[in-house]
Enzyme design. Structure first.
Site, PDB file in Angstrom:
ATOM      1  N   LYS A  14      -3.693  -2.350   2.281  1.00  0.00           N
ATOM      2  CA  LYS A  14      -4.299  -1.129   2.830  1.00  0.00           C
ATOM      3  C   LYS A  14      -4.767  -0.222   1.697  1.00  0.00           C
ATOM      4  CE  LYS A  14      -1.669  -1.388   7.101  1.00  0.00           C
ATOM      5  NZ  LYS A  14      -0.425  -1.085   7.809  1.00  0.00           N
ATOM      6  N   GLN A  30       4.464   2.965   7.623  1.00  0.00           N
ATOM      7  CA  GLN A  30       4.528   1.516   7.804  1.00  0.00           C
ATOM      8  C   GLN A  30       5.788   1.146   8.591  1.00  0.00           C
ATOM      9  OE1 GLN A  30       2.082  -0.772   6.782  1.00  0.00           O
ATOM     10  NE2 GLN A  30       3.296  -2.171   8.029  1.00  0.00           N
ATOM     11  N   ASP A  48      -3.283   5.500  12.879  1.00  0.00           N
ATOM     12  CA  ASP A  48      -2.799   4.263  13.508  1.00  0.00           C
ATOM     13  C   ASP A  48      -2.991   4.316  15.022  1.00  0.00           C
ATOM     14  OD1 ASP A  48      -1.917   2.157  11.991  1.00  0.00           O
ATOM     15  OD2 ASP A  48       0.087   2.972  11.638  1.00  0.00           O
TER      16      ASP A  48
END
Ligand code: NDP
Length: 289
Positions: free
Chosen positions: A53, A97, A120
């Site tokens: 990422k 995460q 997200d």
């Protein structure tokens, strides 16, 4: 066979080039999109995802910030880091995460992220907006799959889409996005009876289970479009999906490979969401002048 492949690798690259151009435009206006990633503990898979990422955000010219915390971090300390990033004007997207260590309540952490920076698309406010079709950050994996279908000109309207898997981050939002594009949607899960009888009706079959080569030719109708979200390791440690690719490719009209299918799109849509967030922030600040 190649003409059947839906290459997320190629389409993702194409979209990231477009994002890169838009980032350059934003920078000219004095706004550098910033993505912050919070990584807790030493889960190897998480470290790999986060590295990818960060690399991808750097490649499109975004600022990336990594907050690395030990697995012993307390929930309150973690909430403190989220609050700091919420207040940081140079950060437009925040991602924690997952999975988090067991002593931390994931839901509480997700709730703490400013919905305007929740790239997200996991915050209940954004999930709710998605459900009622409002503009919001869409969960990156299903959003990426919608882009794959769009860029490959695969029609969705009126088609029967069968989703295998009902997780909050893949299966459930996937069905909603297909429904919004006028598909007829069926969800399947571990309690579904006679799975093949249902998956065989699918014009578009999306599989997000997490079981190596679980979907075989007997689950698939001739000419179906098959999207394999799974990311598993086979007995030789090789990355593979939930679909038995070699058998299913014979029947499918189009299919995503693993690797190189859905995976690259997930990261790409994370960047797309971060870009959207930065554009929104800039538009708001210009509106205030
Ligand atoms: P979850 O474990 O959260 O959900 C799995 C789903 O599959 C559940 O709804 C479960 O049903 C269902 N399921 C399990 N076994 C069966 C079965 N035998 N028959 C039918 N349904 C079954 O997984 P995720 O959604 O998070 O991820 C799924 C896969 O996708 C994983 O391999 C993951 O690594 C991968 N993934 C890939 C991404 C990418 O970018 N390519 C992004 C995110 C995930 P029930 O609800 O009844 O338990």
């Amino acid at each position: 066979m190649d003409e059947k492949l839906i290459s997320g690798k190629a389409i993702g690259k194409e979209i990231r080039e477009e994002i890169k151009e838009k980032v350059a435009e934003l920078k000219k206006e004095g706004c550098t999109p910033g993505l912050a990633v919070i990584l807790v503990g030493d889960n190897q898979a998480s470290h790999t995802y986060v590295r990818n990422k960060q690399k991808s955000s750097g490649e499109v010219g975004m600022k990336s910030e990594l907050v690395e915390l030990p697995s012993t971090v307390t929930e309150d300390e973690l909430l403190g880091h989220v609050a700091k990033l919420n207040a940081d004007d140079s950060i437009h997207g925040i991602l924690v995460q997952l999975p988090l260590p067991n002593h931390i309540d994931e839901n509480r952490i997700i709730l703490a992220i400013d919905p305007a920076k929740d790239v997200d698309g996991f915050h209940p406010v954004n999930v709710g907006k998605m459900m009622i079709g409002q503009q919001t950050f869409l969960s990156c994996t299903p959003y990426g799959i919608m882009k794959l279908l769009e860029r490959k000109n695969i029609p969705v309207r009126g088609k029967h889409a069968v989703i295998v898997g009902r997780s909050n981050i893949v299966g459930k939002p996937m069905g909603q996005l297909l429904l919004q594009q006028d598909a007829t949607v069926t969800y399947c899960h571990s309690k579904t009876e006679d799975l093949p009888a249902i998956t065989k009706q699918a014009d578009i079959l999306v599989v997000a289970i997490g079981r190596t080569k679980f979907i075989t030719a007997e689950h698939v109708k001739d000419g179906a479009v098959v999207i394999d979200v799974g990311m598993n390791r086979d007995e030789n440690g090789k990355l593979c999906g939930d679909v038995d690719f070699d058998a299913v490719v014979e029947k499918a009209s189009a299919i995503t490979p693993v690797p190189g299918g859905v995976g690259p799109m997930t990261i790409t849509m994370l960047l797309e969401n971060t870009l959207q967030s930065a554009e929104q922030t800039l538009a708001e600040s210009q509106g205030q002048k």
